[in-house]
Design an enzyme around this catalytic site. Structure first.
Site, PDB file in Angstrom:
ATOM      1  N   GLU B 151      43.572  35.034  26.964  1.00 50.10           N
ATOM      2  CA  GLU B 151      43.481  36.319  27.664  1.00 50.10           C
ATOM      3  C   GLU B 151      43.376  37.486  26.684  1.00 50.10           C
ATOM      4  OE1 GLU B 151      46.724  36.649  30.455  1.00 50.10           O
ATOM      5  OE2 GLU B 151      45.862  35.159  31.805  1.00 50.10           O
ATOM      6  N   GLU B 311      44.074  28.891  34.748  1.00 48.59           N
ATOM      7  CA  GLU B 311      45.451  29.215  35.133  1.00 48.59           C
ATOM      8  C   GLU B 311      45.484  29.645  36.585  1.00 48.59           C
ATOM      9  OE1 GLU B 311      47.670  32.056  32.854  1.00 48.59           O
ATOM     10  OE2 GLU B 311      46.937  31.325  30.934  1.00 48.59           O
TER      11      GLU B 311
END
Lengths: 652, 652, 652
Positions: B151, B311
């Site tokens: 991320e 995720e």
């Protein structure tokens, strides 16, 4: 041509040809379009420093020579600006100390505009560029006025400014003991032992609770700014003292005491950006018009003569959260409002939208399309024509014998005080009193406590919280000599340094008004009490003072534990009358109350009952009727009926 | 095993055994539970740097050898992460310059994650640790993919980055004069005399008004980030170029142009955190599902192949103001939605809740109790089973011949523009157009302006504000060749540097659409106008353009001073059609409008009238019906009726 | 005179004659007015440092000698303050390091008060000035108490404090490996390799996600502050150990663990500023009174003896957004409330309004007018008289055998946790439980987990989130021995470092309560579920745990997917009872629930059904009835009816 000798209104715009120097066709087209739009003046060079001086000491004015000559040949006059409001990047790169240090003691880096330290090298560099400009253009026949800097604001907290601040304080207080006493600094152990211990206030990392320090720092930096502008003025005047100077004022809270600054200026000019159509749900165009009118009356009062509307937007603004188009007819109406209230000009920011930059979508006379085929261009053209039609009004004003005190120093002292109620709503309250007088179609000056009171029949002083020495006596004398004076709650509480007087307020005026305020109750925004006045019930708002009075009680509180206590009093004193409003009230009360006061006082007004949303103003014997609603309205004057459609105006 | 050769969907989670190294019983239990839950892959090592390299140059991988071997022996594959998203404290202590310098020029100290300067020592240290990892594990049979960093976000403003930014600009503009011209920097005297004067933008202490600078800095730092990720990719590929690489994307506004980044990646993966049950009062699960679907279609489009759901949270999230439990059946429904929209996996953050740290309560497959006796564990287990049942869908996608342009560069330019209306609602508006197409059960790609237009029958470009060279022509050609193109207000206004075109918008497309926009009215959030389209009245919202048109007027404004003017137009051009929406509209309009457009254009869709809250999506010939309401819904397809209870799904 | 031997209540105020030293007439008038107002004590010197020591090492106490002597001659005792809460400007000028460094690592400059680094030179300078004061006045007969510093707060992050913090951690954890383990620092790669890498938390530029670090830093700085106060205490005690010491506590979240601090103090004192009349629309005076009562019970509990109301405002406060006048009778009512709940004094901030400074409009006994002719002065005088009438109550307390656990450490750990729902409403929830007991007219102690449980019949522990070692056992033992214990949702989840226990909560108490919490649903502020308890329906709010239970289910959820599951349980355990509330509830539930619990437990209470807005409290056998509404209320006690008008009180 001298500015004051011009027979016509100025009609024009900020013009930034420096953005288009590689586009001669556009510069040529500008002249054609200006003539078509009835433009007779442009403001030049406001942000041109990086074009004038692309590198330190390397100057480039040839392009401007051409521009000015061409404009002049085409009958367009020039207001030339000093370029101090935006510096070139090389200046801050080479001399980082020119950038403003914020209250958190962090120095800014280059960006935006106006964020400069006015104490050091920046000042010297501005003088150099101003001198270059003045030497070259001060006697150019196109030049009718100097536009000194631009919307100046910004306070610096660098070490140089700190040192100057200490010098300023030393000058004022002479000894540190005296300063400690005047600051009441024993509180919270703030007693200084030496001047060097004094630091300018800082809400985030330093002093935020010593209000006299904050007040003095505001005064100091206003003085620094005025001194800076004065340096610029003196520089350009050296080369031709006949050219008048102005600076475009724009905000009462910009950090400069305009009432003090105005002495340095030949001409007052104002940038007017009402939130036409962009207000909140509850805001009407009438409300916007009231605030615009207030600023115009403020500007007219500063020199008791016509002012110049230096900037306004011909169409959609860019600075609001939501930017609405100016509705049809609003552009003419808003231009005529400026004229009605004493402007000698209608000028715009700006002539042509730049292709880039922060304000590239800010409404301009010519858009990115570059054509004359737009609603906006036509609206501007019509204003140009209209200004020609009414040119006999240029240079005149209307009659006025009433005033509201809106004093910069009082504002700063009051707004800095945190107690009772955080938000003092001071501007709101001033506007409300002003609006009540407007609705009675009375003319009003907006004065400081230093202005001459004797020219007025009536003076209103809403929340005259801070009284410097002599003002109580001045008010007393005004009333004694026959004046009618309206004082309100939150008045006469502290001296010029926010130090409380040792008495029940209002200080040194208890006998004149027959009023002693023992306690003040604050009301939340959605809370109200009621008062009874002349048989009607109104709302009491914001602050309710519990007063002891020997005056005539003309209004009483109606509810809460102080029901029956005096809320509005009147006392004859000498040849005049002293009114006291112990609370803020609703609009209806102020309308009715001032109706009575101005009639008793003999205030000059137009004899018409208020027609909703219709503003009426006299200038040199002509009556302007202006309908700020979208609906038809009728006004009866001297047995004649005038009908105005939505956003219409009439000049009688 | 090669990733693409795997016959089954990936089902797994981030796994952080480095937190439990002193608890071998737990590590053993993890394997048992993973098998029970149908987990066939874990992502390892994302935050393990301080465990890998507890002191500078001292490496410790033995524990990982064991973990990976054990997993592999138990049939669980490994996605191995480079650990660059969180550095060990010794690194920032020894080399403080690795920490990110914020726009206010303050350098951070150690803490959180992702706040690093990607230009200096950090980059070198990441390369070293990546090399260690790759050398050791690149050929391990358990390894099926590299997970590069995590991320990624964060832009640095340190002096090194400033210097790199100047080099980047020099590369792009060659001369400072050219940069000045492209930046329109004469405005507010921002003309640079030298590259060294350029500082990255800073809202708090520096430049915040020169939009081309801001746009370029965004581009520059996106390039820096992509280059950083590419360095990591090249490092691990050196050791085995057969292992595919991905990075988990997570936010369209994270500072990285994913559309540019995707070329560097073998596989697109996404972290999906819809606000299931956690929205505001007015948000439904349908709304949450639309946004999730948008991201899935975005990811699928990036490489025109299936993506990986890297995720998701199997139960309660932790990042929202109020975190609700996933309602029964929602976990399966949301997993099936990802599959329907093209995911090759259902993966979770994380396998087992850590006992400490910021996310210790973030939902995980195994809770602090460590048991399988929970609703969550059972929900996960059921998803595992289901994925096995439908494994024939792995690797496939659905049919699609329509697209929405959601271009990263356009987004950054538009969202940086302050005028007209501060909040451009760009994401909202894109979602609204997407939702209208979803409700018509059409399939949609989410493309950039650089993507191939020729594969589509219809393209919608809401607020295509910024047009770089060539895009107008590309649109023109698309329509000429038979495409149907929907353009809206706020399009074709500026070039790629936020410099306005010298015309009425849309630039260079006036003839194609038959539209010239003279003015734009902005509407507040609670304000609206109306339009009439095909005999019905809809709301006009946000922005209303006043256009001149030579096209067919298919919708008109109904109120305000521009009532009767064109609001929706359609023009046949070449073999195609050019639609123009001059305003934002309500959902009903977009639904009806696109119903007509896609039918005319021949867009692929499932032939069902919209059933409220029911999403329908085709993948490889299978139809997924998904009911995002809590109530029963019925869908009629080909004369068959399918009934779904609340939160039910069906695969036909 | 020794404080404890005084037969009368203290009645007095902070007195700042250092602000009036050049006004002897005013100082003389103060004495006359104090006697008239029934003042028998003043607090001196709180902010007098700059007057005591105008330059470094130059001391000036003569003025204070005179003041104290004069007060004493006039029968007025003195509480002398150490002046550490506000330093003179010379101190910060000469030693900038005395100023507090904020979490963003920026050091403050002089201003306000309390912003100091308690680790270095400031500490030494405070010791010197304290020693000077103690040497001179410790044996003065007027002195009855030391007032150590003032409303201390403020945590420093300078390098000296960082180093002390590391030492504190070393002391606590011995090895860095142990700290890493206790902190679960492997998460996000936060594993430290050396103590030097540890930096105090910083939300803006550093660590904000490692909750054990934040918790420890809070503990550390509370320890630093307590150690600082202890240094001051030891210094003054050196000169006369008979004089009791206190410090005025003021806020549960000021950064100091008052429950730990209280051991160092002889006397607990409190500054009480309820928002009388200044609350929001929904806040009643009853609500304000509940919070005031809570603080009083908290203070009384700290030493299980009467406390001192050190500061309160006799009229209008200054610290609220909108500051309302105290309504007639409210001053007496609020003073009597303090007495009812165990205060030995009614003291004010301050005696006389200063003319300047941040609190110049903060209500005082004597206003700027300087007269006794005010409502406020009369209100104070009446309180003085009343205190004389009831002096037999001085030094006594009431009976109490119930307690609420409000533990500072638990509060800090819980409020620092971001997951589930950002706002844990912990204070609100504690107040709600307390209010329910108040409405049952039960007496309540407010205890920490370290207090002796054995004195109570019932203990309530709302959200006892964090359990340090031993507390589970202590609760178990309490119940075993016959105690009634109320535990709620969000309890027993983490240890003292915010590290989750490896079980279903509540940790180590599953068998006692028969409860295992599997999941927790969070509810938004406007959301609710319902529970059925004893046949009535109530609201479930904030958090709803889904529990497995072997206990008696006395309340069930009524809606949502967990309808029918246990919400309220009760289990007999040993000789006592264990109650569990799985959710927060509305006020009605808590009222009814505690009605049952205290009746079963045999909690001491006044046997009256709740009369709305009427507070009833026993002190030494006397019953105080206090009506916090503006309307008449009647209370029936033992067949007698007592009628109270608005804001009336009665002492039976």
């Amino acid at each position: 041509m001298k500015l004051e000798e011009m027979k016509c209104f100025l009609h024009g715009a900020d013009y930034n040809p420096d953005q288009w120097l590689d586009r001669p066709a556009i510069l040529k087209e500008d002249i054609r379009l200006m003539k078509k739009a009835g433009v007779n003046v442009v403001s030049l060079g406001i942000f041109a420093w990086s074009t004038y001086e692309p590198n330190e000491g390397v100057f480039n004015f040839k392009w401007l020579d051409n521009i000015i000559d061409t404009l002049y040949k085409n009958g367009i006059y020039v207001i030339l600006s000093t370029p101090s409001s935006a510096i070139p990047p090389w200046l801050s790169k080479k001399y980082p100390e020119v950038m403003l240090t914020k209250a958190d003691r962090v120095r800014r880096i280059h960006g935006d505009r106006s964020f400069f330290c006015k104490s050091g090298i920046y000042r010297k560099k501005v003088e150099i560029i101003d001198r270059q400009l003045a030497e070259r253009y001060a006697r150019h026949p196109a030049l009718i006025m100097w536009h000194i800097s631009n919307e100046m604001y910004g306070n610096c907290h660098c070490q140089t400014c700190q040192q100057k601040f200490r010098e300023w304080l030393k000058q004022k207080y002479r000894t540190i003991d005296n300063l400690n006493k005047q600051y009441w600094s024993a509180f919270w152990s703030h007693g200084y032992s030496d001047w060097d211990e004094i630091e300018s206030p800082s809400a985030s990392i330093g002093e935020s609770t010593l209000s006299p320090l904050a007040v003095d720092y505001n005064r100091f930096y206003s003085d620094v700014s005025i001194d800076f502008l004065n340096m610029e003025i003196n520089t350009v005047k050296e080369y031709n003292s006949d050219i008048p100077v102005t600076t475009n004022m724009f905000h009462h809270n910009c950090g400069i005491n305009y009432q003090k600054l105005s002495d340095k200026l030949d001409v007052i000019s104002w940038d007017s950006y009402p939130r036409w159509h962009c207000g909140t749900d509850k805001t009407t165009e009438w409300d916007n018009a009231v605030r615009a009118a207030f600023d115009f009356d403020y500007c007219r009062t500063l020199k008791q003569k016509p002012f110049y509307l230096m900037e306004s937007v011909p169409s959609v603004p860019s600075q609001f959260e939501v930017c609405k188009l100016k509705r049809p007819k609003m552009h003419m109406l808003s231009a005529m409002q400026a004229v009605a209230f004493g402007s000698n000009s209608v000028q715009y920011f700006q002539w042509r939208k730049g292709r880039g930059g922060y304000e590239k979508f800010h409404g301009a006379v010519v858009g990115h399309d570059g054509t004359e085929n737009t609603r906006v261009f036509n609206d501007v053209k019509e204003v140009g024509k209209k200004l020609t039609d009414i040119s006999e009004l240029k240079g005149t004003t209307g009659k006025c014998n009433a005033a509201i005190i809106f004093d910069w120093e009082n504002m700063r002292v009051l707004e800095g005080e945190v107690a009772l109620k955080r938000n003092k709503n001071f501007h709101e309250i001033i506007y409300k009193h002003y609006e009540a007088l407007l609705k009675n179609y009375a003319s009003v000056d907006i004065i400081s406590v230093d202005d001459d009171f004797s020219r007025y029949k009536m003076i209103a002083a809403p929340s005259l919280y801070s009284l410097k020495p002599g003002i109580s006596d001045k008010i007393r004398e005004f009333i004694e000599n026959g004046g009618h004076f309206v004082l309100t709650y939150n008045s006469g509480i502290v001296n010029e340094n926010d130090i409380a007087f040792e008495c029940f307020p209002p200080y040194s005026l208890n006998d004149v008004f027959g009023v002693e305020c023992e306690e003040t109750d604050a009301l939340a925004a959605d809370d109200y009490n009621e008062i009874v006045y002349a048989g009607k019930i109104y709302k009491a708002l914001d602050f309710c003072e519990l007063i002891h009075t020997s005056a005539e009680v003309v209004g009483e509180y109606a509810t809460d534990f102080y029901a029956g206590k005096a809320a509005v009093t009147k006392k004859q004193y000498g040849k005049g009358a002293a009114y006291y409003l112990a609370c803020h009230t609703d609009d209806e009360f102020l309308h009715d109350f001032y109706h009575n006061v101005i009639s008793e006082a003999g205030v000059y007004k137009i004899d018409v009952d208020y027609v909703q949303d219709v503003m009426i103003k006299e200038r040199n014997g002509h009556i302007f009727l202006m309908n700020f609603s979208t609906e038809q309205r009728s006004v009866h004057i001297d047995d004649k009926k005038y009908t105005l459609d939505g956003y219409d105006y009439l000049i009688l």
